[in-house]
Structures are given as structure tokens and as C-alpha cells.
Write an enzyme that holds these catalytic residues in place. Structure first.
Site, PDB file in Angstrom:
ATOM      1  N   ILE A  84       1.025   5.889  -0.777  1.00 31.59           N
ATOM      2  CA  ILE A  84       0.515   7.207  -1.163  1.00 31.59           C
ATOM      3  C   ILE A  84       1.606   7.848  -2.013  1.00 31.59           C
ATOM      4  O   ILE A  84       2.775   7.877  -1.607  1.00 31.59           O
ATOM      5  CB  ILE A  84       0.222   8.097   0.056  1.00 31.59           C
ATOM      6  CG1 ILE A  84      -0.823   7.438   0.959  1.00 31.59           C
ATOM      7  CG2 ILE A  84      -0.227   9.496  -0.377  1.00 31.59           C
ATOM      8  CD1 ILE A  84      -1.020   8.141   2.291  1.00 31.59           C
TER       9      ILE A  84
ATOM     10  N   HIS B 249       0.834  -1.190   0.000  1.00 30.13           N
ATOM     11  CA  HIS B 249       0.000   0.000   0.000  1.00 30.13           C
ATOM     12  C   HIS B 249       0.878   1.253   0.000  1.00 30.13           C
ATOM     13  O   HIS B 249       1.962   1.264   0.588  1.00 30.13           O
ATOM     14  CB  HIS B 249      -0.929  -0.003   1.209  1.00 30.13           C
ATOM     15  CG  HIS B 249      -1.957  -1.090   1.148  1.00 30.13           C
ATOM     16  ND1 HIS B 249      -2.748  -1.431   2.212  1.00 30.13           N
ATOM     17  CD2 HIS B 249      -2.317  -1.926   0.133  1.00 30.13           C
ATOM     18  CE1 HIS B 249      -3.560  -2.418   1.873  1.00 30.13           C
ATOM     19  NE2 HIS B 249      -3.308  -2.736   0.608  1.00 30.13           N
TER      20      HIS B 249
ATOM     21  N   LYS C 276       5.173   4.791   1.885  1.00 27.49           N
ATOM     22  CA  LYS C 276       4.862   3.363   1.853  1.00 27.49           C
ATOM     23  C   LYS C 276       4.270   2.895   3.169  1.00 27.49           C
ATOM     24  O   LYS C 276       4.551   3.440   4.238  1.00 27.49           O
ATOM     25  CB  LYS C 276       6.137   2.549   1.596  1.00 27.49           C
ATOM     26  CG  LYS C 276       6.644   2.635   0.174  1.00 27.49           C
ATOM     27  CD  LYS C 276       5.686   2.011  -0.818  1.00 27.49           C
ATOM     28  CE  LYS C 276       5.579   0.509  -0.645  1.00 27.49           C
ATOM     29  NZ  LYS C 276       4.689  -0.095  -1.659  1.00 27.49           N
TER      30      LYS C 276
ATOM     31  N   HIS D 172      -4.339  -5.059 -12.357  1.00 25.32           N
ATOM     32  CA  HIS D 172      -4.477  -4.126 -11.237  1.00 25.32           C
ATOM     33  C   HIS D 172      -3.158  -3.460 -10.896  1.00 25.32           C
ATOM     34  O   HIS D 172      -3.105  -2.625  -9.988  1.00 25.32           O
ATOM     35  CB  HIS D 172      -5.041  -4.839 -10.010  1.00 25.32           C
ATOM     36  CG  HIS D 172      -4.037  -5.584  -9.181  1.00 25.32           C
ATOM     37  ND1 HIS D 172      -3.127  -6.467  -9.720  1.00 25.32           N
ATOM     38  CD2 HIS D 172      -3.797  -5.574  -7.838  1.00 25.32           C
ATOM     39  CE1 HIS D 172      -2.378  -6.959  -8.739  1.00 25.32           C
ATOM     40  NE2 HIS D 172      -2.766  -6.442  -7.602  1.00 25.32           N
ATOM     41  N   GLY D 173      -2.089  -3.813 -11.592  1.00 20.25           N
ATOM     42  CA  GLY D 173      -0.792  -3.224 -11.312  1.00 20.25           C
ATOM     43  C   GLY D 173       0.282  -3.932 -12.099  1.00 20.25           C
ATOM     44  O   GLY D 173       0.003  -4.605 -13.105  1.00 20.25           O
TER      45      GLY D 173
END
Length: 406
Positions: free
Chosen positions: A158, A156, A405, A319-320
């Protein structure tokens, strides 16, 4: 796109957009192809890699059934991206990028096991409790109320980004946190019990399923749907913090457009002339003209895409980038210097220590740094995008400026 034939007879075929599939992920695809509730074919996206029961980057159509492990434990994990009217020159200096990171980290709890110190209010909690009093005793619980608006760990992130045209974007990857894991674990156990009771033969016990019209199947779908709503709100709240941080640094900034999507969920959809429960595990819906997000790995570009509605993928895309190495393998094989070089010019927190129950015996004496999220641990995002140009049209290429991260 290519058809894949198994070593023996399979109930439905496998279609893949992935050039090279690891043997274990391919075996999982064959298991799905022989599953009693799977219809038409199994679709593997170009970022396909091994998962729990079902490959990550897989899409299936189930007949009147729900498979908890074909959704996964991070229910509602997904992406949110916002375009601004700022130009990238505003963040030309590394000090400015780090200042944005610090503002965000001061307000968004980051890392596994980290949530807000106080309870977070949300009308979704009250609505779920009022509509489902029998379920509200189990979830949401106090942890969920503290976790709402927090990033979590693992992959996950930002990011502060810039487009090819020099516009500043912000992007977040996160999901339903501990809530989704509890829902998935409980209903997988229920599915195993039900399948054992009726002596259902499965190619893999990790692919236990629930009839969609059963009481337990309906309860899973209800709770999964709530976890999806929670995940959307979780990302929305973190992005609100990012907007505030950016506005404090650049007065008058405007936010031009926003996209908030899932890539771990099941939904009732019509494909090939009938309704199925389409399960996307590490895959994004890509209906005709639907806007989606395909992130790269840490330090590599991400893409905003437009769906082409390809029926062969059940209107889905990757998705990535998808992992090329396992977490332990990456920390054992990669070097800190090489990973730092791959992150050159991007503001990020340095690598932490690798925490493993196997310790140095598994990693080796010199592998103490956690490099599991380094760019080299993932597939080439450009190759992934090129492999699915019949699924999506790239419309924005976003390069990272700063990364927070989990």
C-alpha cells in the site's frame, strides 16, 4: 520489440519487449512456443522474468484451452489506484506520512497468514454459493471470509504517492490471497491427470492444460472468475480503509478517479481474426485508451498509463518493474545500508529478518536481513516504461511518500 528464435524449430514465434531475458525464462518461453494449444506467437513484456511453468510478464493466446499455471497461483493479483485533490504539501513531514501508515495498518491486516479476526460479509460469497452449490463446498471457505480486505505478503504493498503535479495518490497491489492459490493448485493437478489420461505430449508438465469446453475446464474458468471478483473486492475494501484514513487526516478531501485492474488472469478475447483464451501472467491489458497501472518497485516511481491497443502484444503491457534478482539472491548480495539509502525520504517499516528453509547455509553468515523487496532487487522502472512506448502512453508518474509492505 524483437523476434526471438529458439535453438530448434518452434511451433510459434516468440516476440519480446525485454532487452535481456534470463536463460530459464527464455527456456520457458520456448516451451510455450512448442505447446500444442498455443497460437500465433508468445509475447514477453519488458518486465519478463522466470515464473512457475510460464514466465512472469508473458502473454499467450490459447486455442480452446486453459492452462492454470499460465494464469498463476495469485489469481486476480492486480492494482488499484486513487487520485485525490490533496496537494503533497499536506504530507511534507515524515511524521504525517507515518501517521497515515499507522492508521492503515491498524485496520488492514498485513503480511502472509494475517487476516481479519472476524468473518467479513460480502454478497459475492452468497451469490457464488447459490449459483454453484457443488463448488461452494470447496471455496470460498472460512479463511477466505477472514482474508477479504487484507494485504498478504511478498511484493504486495500500500503506497501514499505524489504525482509530478503535486497531487496525492494512493495505490495498492494485492490479489485473491489464499483462494487463488487453492484454485490454481487444484486445477493444475486436474490438468495433469487429464493430459496423462489422453497421453498428451507437453514441452513441460507444468504447462498442463484443460479443454475449455470440458466439464473441468468450465469449472476452472468459473472458479478463476470468482477469484477475480474476490480480488477486485479485496482491493476495493483496502482502498476504502485508505480513503477513510486520509479523510480523517484531511477533512474535505475528494477522490477524483479510481482504477482497479488485474494482471493474472485468462479471458476469452478476439485477436487476429479469431477467439482465443488470452492468458496474462504478470501482464496488464492495454486496449486502446484503456487506463492501466504499472507500479515500480518499493521506493521507485509508478506509472498510470493509457493503452495503445498494440495487436502484437495482444493489447497488453507490463505489470510492473519485474525482478532483477531472486529473493534469496537479493538478501545475500545487497546491504542494509545501501537499501536504506535507496529508500531515503520515504516512510517505511525497516527490513525484517530473512526466513528461509535453507537458513544461513543458503544465505551466508552475514545475510540475515530480508532485502528481497528492496528497490535494487527489481529492474529499472524507467527502462521498462521506455521499452514499451509502443504499448502504452505514460500519463502520470507517481513518486512514493510512504509504503506499507506485506
Amino acid at each position: 520489440m524483437k523476434w526471438i528464435k529458439g535453438g530448434g524449430e518452434t511451433k510459434v514465434p516468440v516476440k519480446s519487449w525485454c532487452e535481456a531475458i534470463e536463460p530459464q525464462a527464455l527456456k520457458q518461453a520456448y516451451n510455450l512456443a512448442n505447446h500444442p494449444v498455443i497460437a500465433h506467437h508468445v509475447a514477453l513484456m519488458p518486465d519478463c522474468h522466470v515464473g512457475y511453468g510460464m514466465p512472469i510478464g508473458g502473454v499467450i493466446a490459447a486455442k480452446d484451452a486453459l492452462i492454470p499455471n499460465a494464469v498463476g497461483v495469485d489469481i486476480g493479483c492486480g492494482m488499484i489506484a486513487v487520485e485525490t485533490d490533496l496537494t503533497a504539501e499536506r504530507f511534507a513531514e515524515m511524521t504525517e506520512r507515518r501517521a497515515f501508515m499507522e492508521r492503515v495498518k491498524a485496520r488492514v491486516p498485513v503480511g502472509e497468514g494475517h487476516g481479519h479476526g472476524s468473518v467479513q460479509n460480502w454478497e459475492g460469497f452468497d451469490q457464488f454459493r447459490d449459483e454453484n452449490p457443488e463448488a461452494a463446498a470447496l471455496w470460498p471457505n472460512g479463511l477466505d471470509r477472514h482474508n477479504l480486505g487484507s494485504l498478504g505478503g511478498g511484493n504486495h504493498f500500500i503506497e501514499l504517492q505524489t504525482s509530478a503535479a503535486g497531487r496525492v495518490w494512493m495505490m495498492i497491489h494485492s490479489g485473491s490471497r489464499n483462494l487463488g492459490q487453492r484454485v490454481a493448485s487444484r486445477y493444475h493437478e486436474e490438468a495433469k491427470r487429464v493430459n496423462a489420461q489422453y497421453r498428451v505430449e507437453l514441452p513441460d508438465p507444468d504447462l498442463a492444460f484443460l479443454p475449455s469446453d470440458s466439464k473441468t475446464g468450465e469449472a476452472y474458468f468459473r472458479d478463476m472468475t470468482f477469484a477475480l471478483a474476490y480480488a477486485l473486492e479485496n482491493r476495493r475494501r483496502m482502498m476504502a480503509v485508505c480513503k477513510e484514513a486520509l479523510a480523517e487526516m484531511a477533512s474535505g478531501v475528494s477522490f477524483v478517479r479510481e482504477v482497479n485492474i488485474h494482471h493474472n488472469y485468462a479471458a476469452l478475447e478476439s485477436h487476429f481474426g479469431r477467439n482465443f483464451y488470452v492468458h496474462r501472467k504478470g501482464a496488464t491489458r492495454a486496449r486502446l485508451d484503456e487506463i492501466g497501472i504499472i507500479p515500480g518497485s518499493m521506493g521507485t516511481p509508478s506509472y498510470i498509463v493509457r493503452g495503445l491497443g498494440n495487436p502484437e502484444s495482444f493489447s497488453s503491457c507490463s505489470h510492473g518493474a519485474g525482478r532483477a534478482m531472486g529473493r534469496t539472491e537479493a538478501s545475500r548480495r545487497l546491504t542494509e545500508d545501501a537499501c536504506n539509502q535507496a529508500m531515503k525520504g520515504i516512510a517505511f517499516d525497516r527490513w525484517g529478518k530473512y526466513k528461509s528453509k535453507w537458513g544461513k547455509k543458503r544465505l551466508g553468515e552475514h545475510a540475515s536481513v530480508d532485502l528481497s523487496e528492496a528497490p535494487q532487487a527489481y529492474k529499472d522502472i524507467e527502462a521498462v516504461i521506455d521499452a514499451e512506448r509502443d504499448l502504452v502512453e505514460p500519463i502520470e508518474k507517481l513518486r512514493p511518500l510512504a509504503v506499507v509492505k506485506g
